[in-house]
Design a protein around this motif. Structure first.
Motif, short mmCIF file in Angstrom:
data_model
loop_
_atom_site.label_atom_id
_atom_site.label_comp_id
_atom_site.label_asym_id
_atom_site.label_seq_id
_atom_site.Cartn_x
_atom_site.Cartn_y
_atom_site.Cartn_z
N ILE A 1 8.87 -0.12 99.82
CA ILE A 1 8.65 -1.38 98.94
C ILE A 1 8.05 -2.54 99.61
O ILE A 1 7.73 -3.50 99.28
N THR A 2 8.12 -2.55 101.17
CA THR A 2 7.59 -3.75 101.70
C THR A 2 6.08 -3.55 102.08
O THR A 2 5.32 -4.34 102.32
N LYS A 3 5.46 -2.34 101.56
CA LYS A 3 4.01 -2.32 101.98
C LYS A 3 3.16 -3.20 100.95
O LYS A 3 3.45 -3.12 99.62
N ASN A 4 2.16 -3.60 101.43
CA ASN A 4 1.32 -4.66 100.36
C ASN A 4 2.03 -5.77 100.06
O ASN A 4 1.96 -6.12 98.92
N ALA A 5 3.06 -6.00 100.65
CA ALA A 5 3.88 -7.18 100.13
C ALA A 5 4.08 -8.45 101.21
O ALA A 5 5.01 -8.30 102.11
N PRO A 6 3.12 -9.33 101.07
CA PRO A 6 3.13 -10.42 102.03
C PRO A 6 4.51 -11.15 101.97
O PRO A 6 4.55 -11.89 103.18
N ASN A 7 5.42 -11.18 101.24
CA ASN A 7 6.37 -12.04 101.26
C ASN A 7 7.81 -11.41 101.26
O ASN A 7 8.79 -11.76 101.25
N LEU A 8 7.78 -9.90 101.49
CA LEU A 8 8.88 -9.20 101.29
C LEU A 8 9.47 -8.56 102.34
O LEU A 8 8.78 -7.87 103.26
N LEU A 9 10.85 -8.91 102.74
CA LEU A 9 11.60 -8.14 103.70
C LEU A 9 12.56 -7.13 103.22
O LEU A 9 13.40 -7.54 102.17
N ARG A 10 12.92 -6.21 103.90
CA ARG A 10 14.07 -5.22 103.36
C ARG A 10 14.92 -5.18 104.72
O ARG A 10 14.56 -4.23 105.45
N ILE A 11 16.16 -5.74 104.51
CA ILE A 11 16.99 -5.90 105.73
C ILE A 11 18.16 -4.85 105.04
O ILE A 11 19.16 -5.59 104.63
N TYR A 12 18.13 -3.73 105.12
CA TYR A 12 18.76 -2.64 104.57
C TYR A 12 18.45 -1.32 104.87
O TYR A 12 17.46 -1.37 105.52
N TYR A 13 19.75 -0.56 104.98
CA TYR A 13 19.03 0.89 105.38
C TYR A 13 18.24 1.63 104.48
O TYR A 13 18.25 1.42 103.36
N GLY A 14 17.24 2.33 105.08
CA GLY A 14 16.38 3.00 104.19
C GLY A 14 16.72 4.53 103.70
O GLY A 14 17.31 5.31 104.67
N LEU A 15 16.12 4.86 102.63
CA LEU A 15 16.30 6.22 102.21
C LEU A 15 15.65 7.14 103.21
O LEU A 15 16.17 8.41 103.27
N GLU A 16 14.55 6.64 103.78
CA GLU A 16 13.97 7.82 104.69
C GLU A 16 14.85 8.00 105.88
O GLU A 16 14.76 9.14 106.45
N SER A 17 15.81 7.20 106.27
CA SER A 17 16.62 7.44 107.41
C SER A 17 17.68 8.40 106.94
O SER A 17 17.99 9.31 107.68
N GLU A 18 18.06 8.16 105.69
CA GLU A 18 19.04 9.32 105.21
C GLU A 18 18.80 10.71 104.89
O GLU A 18 19.22 11.47 105.34
N MET A 19 17.47 10.70 104.70
CA MET A 19 16.84 11.97 104.41
C MET A 19 16.49 12.67 105.67
O MET A 19 16.67 13.70 105.98
N LYS A 20 15.98 11.91 106.90
CA LYS A 20 16.11 12.52 108.38
C LYS A 20 17.21 12.96 108.78
O LYS A 20 17.29 14.04 109.32
N LEU A 21 18.34 12.12 108.67
CA LEU A 21 19.52 12.56 109.08
C LEU A 21 20.08 13.83 108.45
O LEU A 21 20.44 14.80 109.03
N MET A 22 19.66 13.94 107.20
CA MET A 22 20.18 15.21 106.58
C MET A 22 19.40 16.37 106.92
O MET A 22 20.06 17.58 107.09
N ALA A 23 18.10 16.10 107.14
CA ALA A 23 17.20 17.22 107.41
C ALA A 23 17.65 17.84 108.68
O ALA A 23 17.62 18.86 109.06
N ASP A 24 17.78 16.78 109.74
CA ASP A 24 18.28 17.12 110.87
C ASP A 24 19.62 17.98 110.90
O ASP A 24 19.90 19.04 111.75
N PHE A 25 20.62 17.49 109.91
CA PHE A 25 21.94 18.10 110.09
C PHE A 25 21.97 19.53 109.52
O PHE A 25 22.24 20.55 109.97
N ILE A 26 20.94 19.87 108.59
CA ILE A 26 20.54 21.08 107.99
C ILE A 26 20.32 22.06 108.72
O ILE A 26 20.42 23.15 108.78
N LYS A 27 19.12 21.56 109.88
CA LYS A 27 18.71 22.35 110.87
C LYS A 27 19.69 22.74 111.87
O LYS A 27 20.04 23.90 112.45
#
Length: 243
Positions: free
Chosen positions: A27-53
């Motif tokens: 959501i912050t890509k190509n957005a000169p005024n936007l900050l995302r101070i929140y957990y990201g779905l990409e982090s959750e996806m990596k956490l679960m992929a690592d767990f599955i392994k």
């Protein structure tokens, strides 16, 4: 995320700083005024992929509510993380906000014979997902995301043996988190959620910067902040990396 996306062009047009409580990885890509101070779905996806392994999963499918950020999370990030771990992604199914059943989707995924089915939901569909998965004999293949924290109360027979990924501050609360959680409960009469935590951290980061006369995106990036959710680092895109 839906609200943040709608506000994005308006904030850009008027050169207004925007702080988005959004899981959207991009959501912050190509957005000169936007900050995302929140957990990201990409982090959750990596956490679960690592767990599955770690539990020797070989074939994985996905079932998720069809929003742009969830589609991005599964089809780009989750698939990529699985591939890095040598795990096969065998297919996915989606459903909408208005759907009352996912039985047909689960049936299609069952035919793919996955070891696990990764799910993303806002919480309300989990009782239906687990009940219908149970009727198809695949309930224990379901992996839940952070939405399971806000799911309606379910009988233990539905949730027993189900794994889900969640932020560490929920599982191992810090002293600061406990103090804030107690104050929140006293004021509002209910338990704090991760939304409340990130709203509080985001507001404090904003105020502390404004006091110093800093009100541009460039003033916030490439810096670390201490919040009750833990250490928050805002990268060059304005995207937070959180504990």
């Amino acid at each position: 995320t839906i609200v943040s996306e709608a506000l994005k062009p308006l904030c850009e047009k008027d050169d207004v700083l925007q702080l988005a409580l959004s899981i959207d990885p991009e959501i912050t890509k190509n957005a000169p005024n936007l900050l995302r101070i929140y957990y990201g779905l990409e982090s959750e996806m990596k956490l679960m992929a690592d767990f599955i392994k770690s539990i020797n999963g070989k074939k994985v499918a996905a079932l998720y509510i069809d929003t742009p950020e969830d589609r991005l999370g599964i089809e780009k990030y989750f698939k990529s993380y699985l591939s890095e771990n040598g795990i096969e992604f065998v297919g996915s199914e989606t459903y909408s906000f208005m759907d009352k059943s996912v039985r047909n989707q689960l049936l299609k995924l069952k035919r793919l014979n996955p070891d696990f089915i990764m799910t993303i939901d806002f919480g309300y569909m989990y009782p239906i997902i687990l009940k219908e998965a149970e009727s198809l004999g695949i309930r224990e293949k379901i992996l839940g995301g952070l939405g399971m924290m806000t799911a309606p109360k379910m009988p233990p027979s539905l949730t027993s043996g189900i794994y889900f990924a969640a932020g560490g501050f929920v599982i191992s609360p810090t002293k600061e988190f406990i103090e804030f959680s107690d104050k929140y409960k006293q004021k509002f009469g209910k338990d704090i959620t991760f939304d409340g935590v990130y709203t509080y951290d985001t507001f404090n980061i904003l105020v502390n910067n404004l006091i110093q006369g800093k009100d541009k995106k460039s003033d916030f990036i490439n810096k670390s902040y201490k919040g009750i959710s833990g250490e928050i680092f805002i990268d060059e895109e304005g995207k937070a990396k959180v504990d």
